[in-house]
Design a protein around this motif. Structure first.
Motif, mmCIF file in Angstrom:
data_model
loop_
_atom_site.group_PDB
_atom_site.id
_atom_site.type_symbol
_atom_site.label_atom_id
_atom_site.label_comp_id
_atom_site.label_asym_id
_atom_site.label_seq_id
_atom_site.Cartn_x
_atom_site.Cartn_y
_atom_site.Cartn_z
ATOM 1 N N TRP A 32 0.832 -1.210 0.000
ATOM 2 C CA TRP A 32 0.000 0.000 0.000
ATOM 3 C C TRP A 32 0.863 1.256 0.000
ATOM 4 N N ALA A 33 1.959 1.223 0.743
ATOM 5 C CA ALA A 33 2.857 2.381 0.825
ATOM 6 C C ALA A 33 3.513 2.660 -0.527
ATOM 7 N N ALA A 34 3.783 1.617 -1.281
ATOM 8 C CA ALA A 34 4.381 1.809 -2.599
ATOM 9 C C ALA A 34 3.405 2.503 -3.548
ATOM 10 N N ASN A 35 2.115 2.260 -3.360
ATOM 11 C CA ASN A 35 1.096 2.832 -4.232
ATOM 12 C C ASN A 35 0.529 4.153 -3.733
ATOM 13 N N ALA A 36 0.565 4.375 -2.441
ATOM 14 C CA ALA A 36 0.038 5.614 -1.857
ATOM 15 C C ALA A 36 0.871 5.979 -0.625
#
Length: 124
Positions: free
Chosen positions: A65-69
């Motif tokens: 999730w951190a990679a995408n947002a």
């Protein structure tokens, strides 16, 4: 001081709530608190390895999730990593990740996450 039974109960209780929530916006917080509850249980040396293994998939999901947002999830990942490093005894890395979690939460307006990160860093 946390008792082992309380920590374990909290960690298991959070994981049992995943199915209840229809709103996807709450799932990241459930995963965050589940991971943090498990890491709080790691004072129990007997079950430390099992708790750390259970944290892995939760943290991996947060990393995705951190990679995408990153504005929404990177600080949460850093908070989990800070606690994981604390448990593993790496005070330098733990401190760095606490700092990143606090700064990221502040920068992106997550006051509650900033407060939690400051509280855990203060106990560290």
């Amino acid at each position: 001081m946390r008792s082992r039974a309380t920590c374990s109960l909290a960690a298991r209780g959070v994981s049992n709530l995943f199915w209840v929530f229809q709103s996807r916006s709450l799932v990241p917080y459930l995963k965050l608190y589940h991971a943090l509850s498990l890491l709080a249980c790691c004072d129990d040396e007997e079950n430390k390895t099992a708790y750390l293994e259970e944290v892995g998939p939760l943290q991996n999901t947060m990393a995705l999730w951190a990679a995408n947002a990153p504005q929404n999830f990177a600080h949460k990942w850093h908070l989990i990593e800070a606690e994981r490093q604390r448990v593993l005894g790496d005070t330098v890395l733990a401190g760095e990740h606490f700092d990143r979690a606090i700064a990221g939460a502040r920068r992106n307006g997550y006051l509650n996450d900033e407060a939690l990160a400051n509280d855990l860093a203060g106990k560290f």
